[in-house]
Write a protein that holds these residues in place. Structure first.
Motif, PDB file in Angstrom:
ATOM      1  N   GLU A 162      76.085  26.221  19.038  1.00 25.28           N
ATOM      2  CA  GLU A 162      76.008  25.676  20.396  1.00 25.28           C
ATOM      3  C   GLU A 162      77.190  24.753  20.676  1.00 25.28           C
ATOM      4  O   GLU A 162      77.755  24.753  21.779  1.00 25.28           O
ATOM      5  N   SER A 163      77.570  23.973  19.666  1.00 28.27           N
ATOM      6  CA  SER A 163      78.724  23.091  19.825  1.00 28.27           C
ATOM      7  C   SER A 163      80.000  23.887  20.030  1.00 28.27           C
ATOM      8  O   SER A 163      80.861  23.508  20.844  1.00 28.27           O
ATOM      9  N   GLU A 164      80.126  24.994  19.313  1.00 24.03           N
ATOM     10  CA  GLU A 164      81.308  25.840  19.483  1.00 24.03           C
ATOM     11  C   GLU A 164      81.366  26.426  20.886  1.00 24.03           C
ATOM     12  O   GLU A 164      82.429  26.429  21.530  1.00 24.03           O
ATOM     13  N   VAL A 165      80.222  26.909  21.367  1.00 24.33           N
ATOM     14  CA  VAL A 165      80.160  27.456  22.730  1.00 24.33           C
ATOM     15  C   VAL A 165      80.508  26.376  23.743  1.00 24.33           C
ATOM     16  O   VAL A 165      81.272  26.609  24.691  1.00 24.33           O
ATOM     17  N   LEU A 166      79.978  25.191  23.545  1.00 22.42           N
ATOM     18  CA  LEU A 166      80.238  24.089  24.471  1.00 22.42           C
ATOM     19  C   LEU A 166      81.722  23.747  24.516  1.00 22.42           C
ATOM     20  O   LEU A 166      82.294  23.538  25.596  1.00 22.42           O
ATOM     21  N   ARG A 167      82.357  23.687  23.346  1.00 18.87           N
ATOM     22  CA  ARG A 167      83.785  23.369  23.313  1.00 18.87           C
ATOM     23  C   ARG A 167      84.612  24.440  24.018  1.00 18.87           C
ATOM     24  O   ARG A 167      85.572  24.129  24.736  1.00 18.87           O
ATOM     25  N   LEU A 168      84.233  25.696  23.838  1.00 16.72           N
ATOM     26  CA  LEU A 168      84.950  26.779  24.502  1.00 16.72           C
ATOM     27  C   LEU A 168      84.770  26.702  26.014  1.00 16.72           C
ATOM     28  O   LEU A 168      85.724  26.868  26.778  1.00 16.72           O
ATOM     29  N   VAL A 169      83.553  26.459  26.441  1.00 17.58           N
ATOM     30  CA  VAL A 169      83.270  26.344  27.881  1.00 17.58           C
ATOM     31  C   VAL A 169      84.035  25.166  28.479  1.00 17.58           C
ATOM     32  O   VAL A 169      84.604  25.261  29.572  1.00 17.58           O
ATOM     33  N   ALA A 170      84.071  24.048  27.742  1.00 18.86           N
ATOM     34  CA  ALA A 170      84.799  22.878  28.221  1.00 18.86           C
ATOM     35  C   ALA A 170      86.288  23.172  28.363  1.00 18.86           C
ATOM     36  O   ALA A 170      86.974  22.577  29.207  1.00 18.86           O
ATOM     37  N   GLY A 172      87.446  25.932  29.417  1.00 17.61           N
ATOM     38  CA  GLY A 172      87.649  26.872  30.506  1.00 17.61           C
ATOM     39  C   GLY A 172      87.308  28.314  30.174  1.00 17.61           C
ATOM     40  O   GLY A 172      87.551  29.214  30.991  1.00 17.61           O
ATOM     41  N   ALA A 173      86.737  28.558  29.021  1.00 17.52           N
ATOM     42  CA  ALA A 173      86.410  29.928  28.619  1.00 17.52           C
ATOM     43  C   ALA A 173      85.234  30.475  29.423  1.00 17.52           C
ATOM     44  O   ALA A 173      84.281  29.751  29.713  1.00 17.52           O
ATOM     45  N   THR A 174      85.320  31.751  29.781  1.00 17.16           N
ATOM     46  CA  THR A 174      84.190  32.441  30.398  1.00 17.16           C
ATOM     47  C   THR A 174      83.226  32.856  29.298  1.00 17.16           C
ATOM     48  O   THR A 174      83.525  32.741  28.100  1.00 17.16           O
ATOM     49  N   ASN A 175      82.070  33.372  29.693  1.00 14.82           N
ATOM     50  CA  ASN A 175      81.134  33.881  28.687  1.00 14.82           C
ATOM     51  C   ASN A 175      81.770  35.001  27.872  1.00 14.82           C
ATOM     52  O   ASN A 175      81.589  35.084  26.658  1.00 14.82           O
ATOM     53  N   ARG A 176      82.539  35.862  28.544  1.00 14.39           N
ATOM     54  CA  ARG A 176      83.199  36.961  27.833  1.00 14.39           C
ATOM     55  C   ARG A 176      84.232  36.411  26.856  1.00 14.39           C
ATOM     56  O   ARG A 176      84.331  36.888  25.717  1.00 14.39           O
ATOM     57  N   ASP A 177      85.001  35.399  27.297  1.00 15.02           N
ATOM     58  CA  ASP A 177      85.996  34.801  26.411  1.00 15.02           C
ATOM     59  C   ASP A 177      85.328  34.185  25.185  1.00 15.02           C
ATOM     60  O   ASP A 177      85.803  34.336  24.049  1.00 15.02           O
ATOM     61  N   ALA A 178      84.234  33.457  25.414  1.00 11.73           N
ATOM     62  CA  ALA A 178      83.536  32.807  24.312  1.00 11.73           C
ATOM     63  C   ALA A 178      82.963  33.832  23.349  1.00 11.73           C
ATOM     64  O   ALA A 178      83.016  33.656  22.125  1.00 11.73           O
ATOM     65  N   ALA A 179      82.420  34.919  23.902  1.00 11.91           N
ATOM     66  CA  ALA A 179      81.861  35.970  23.054  1.00 11.91           C
ATOM     67  C   ALA A 179      82.940  36.590  22.168  1.00 11.91           C
ATOM     68  O   ALA A 179      82.725  36.819  20.970  1.00 11.91           O
ATOM     69  N   ALA A 181      85.778  35.177  21.233  1.00 10.90           N
ATOM     70  CA  ALA A 181      86.269  34.199  20.268  1.00 10.90           C
ATOM     71  C   ALA A 181      85.312  34.020  19.102  1.00 10.90           C
ATOM     72  O   ALA A 181      85.737  33.747  17.974  1.00 10.90           O
ATOM     73  N   LEU A 182      84.008  34.176  19.359  1.00 11.98           N
ATOM     74  CA  LEU A 182      83.002  33.942  18.323  1.00 11.98           C
ATOM     75  C   LEU A 182      82.478  35.231  17.700  1.00 11.98           C
ATOM     76  O   LEU A 182      81.609  35.191  16.825  1.00 11.98           O
ATOM     77  N   PHE A 183      82.998  36.379  18.187  1.00 13.88           N
ATOM     78  CA  PHE A 183      82.580  37.692  17.675  1.00 13.88           C
ATOM     79  C   PHE A 183      81.078  37.902  17.817  1.00 13.88           C
ATOM     80  O   PHE A 183      80.382  38.345  16.895  1.00 13.88           O
ATOM     81  N   VAL A 184      80.581  37.529  19.020  1.00 10.88           N
ATOM     82  CA  VAL A 184      79.173  37.763  19.337  1.00 10.88           C
ATOM     83  C   VAL A 184      79.115  38.408  20.717  1.00 10.88           C
ATOM     84  O   VAL A 184      80.137  38.568  21.394  1.00 10.88           O
ATOM     85  N   SER A 185      77.907  38.785  21.144  1.00 11.63           N
ATOM     86  CA  SER A 185      77.755  39.399  22.459  1.00 11.63           C
ATOM     87  C   SER A 185      77.703  38.336  23.551  1.00 11.63           C
ATOM     88  O   SER A 185      77.418  37.165  23.292  1.00 11.63           O
ATOM     89  N   GLU A 186      77.963  38.766  24.789  1.00  4.70           N
ATOM     90  CA  GLU A 186      77.847  37.851  25.915  1.00  4.70           C
ATOM     91  C   GLU A 186      76.412  37.360  26.060  1.00  4.70           C
ATOM     92  O   GLU A 186      76.166  36.206  26.461  1.00  4.70           O
ATOM     93  N   ALA A 187      75.458  38.232  25.749  1.00  3.92           N
ATOM     94  CA  ALA A 187      74.053  37.820  25.839  1.00  3.92           C
ATOM     95  C   ALA A 187      73.753  36.670  24.882  1.00  3.92           C
ATOM     96  O   ALA A 187      72.995  35.750  25.210  1.00  3.92           O
TER      97      ALA A 187
END
Length: 219
Positions: A162-170, A172-179, A181-187
């Motif tokens: 969750e912290s990794e997702v938060l840092r990516l979102v902060a 400017g990453a979109t859900n697709r970008d975060a997915a 970067a973390l090698f996971v699905s957008e869901a």
């Protein structure tokens, strides 16, 4: 009960009365003007005028209403804490709700009384405020103590992901970008976002980032 009187030779308390209703100001002046323990040095019809008068000097206690035009009481209390931190502010108002009491106390008011307070209680309250003592009407004291006794919300504890997702979102990453970067699905990213929204008590990405910075979860 009768109001306490000053010690012989003691300088009178210099009082500034602040209220947007002239009739109220006249009534308050009448209470204090005949008491040798007080010197009503001025009146003001709003918070801005009160701050200007205090800047001139010669004020010990400000008797402050809350809801006034141009500048309300809470804003004026904050300003007075900056320009004249030694001046005491005693709120005198008709309002005793959370949204009135707590901001005034947090802004730095020495006391908070209601306008239906007996004359002697008001006089004693000004003397106590001048001495730096907290002055609260019974209903206001109940609100303040209730807030003090209320348990603090548990600190938000985010999982590493969750912290990794938060840092990516902060960043400017979109859900697709975060997915990606973390090698996971957008869901999966959306699920992590929903979880951290709940932990932070927010409803969207922008609020989550702002709250995370406020709590020191992002630096």
């Amino acid at each position: 009960m009768t109001a306490a009187h000053p010690t012989p030779g003691e300088a009178p308390i210099r009082l500034l009365i602040v209220d947007d209703h002239p009739v109220v100001r006249d009534g308050l002046r009448g209470i204090f003007a005949g008491d040798p323990g007080f010197d009503v040095v001025g009146e003001a019809g709003d918070g801005a005028a009160a701050v200007d008068r205090v800047r001139v000097g010669g004020v010990d206690v400000v008797l402050m209403d809350l809801r006034m035009p141009r500048m309300g009481g809470v804003e004026a209390i904050r300003a007075l804490r900056e320009v004249a931190p030694d001046v005491r502010v005693l709120v005198l108002t008709t309002y005793d709700t959370d949204r009135d009491v707590l901001p005034a106390v947090e802004a730095g008011a020495t006391g908070y009384l209601l306008k239906d307070a007996p004359r002697d209680d008001l006089v004693r309250g000004v003397r106590a405020a001048h001495a730096g003592q907290a002055v609260l009407s019974p209903s206001v004291a109940g609100l303040v103590m209730g807030r003090v006794r209320a348990p603090e919300p548990a600190p938000a504890v985010l999982s590493p992901r969750e912290s990794e997702v938060l840092r990516l979102v902060a960043g400017g990453a979109t859900n697709r970008d975060a997915a990606a970067a973390l090698f996971v699905s957008e869901a999966t990213v959306k699920t992590h976002l929903l979880h951290l929204y709940g932990k932070l008590g927010v409803r969207d990405r922008a609020a989550a980032v702002a709250e995370a910075y406020r709590r020191g979860l992002l630096v």
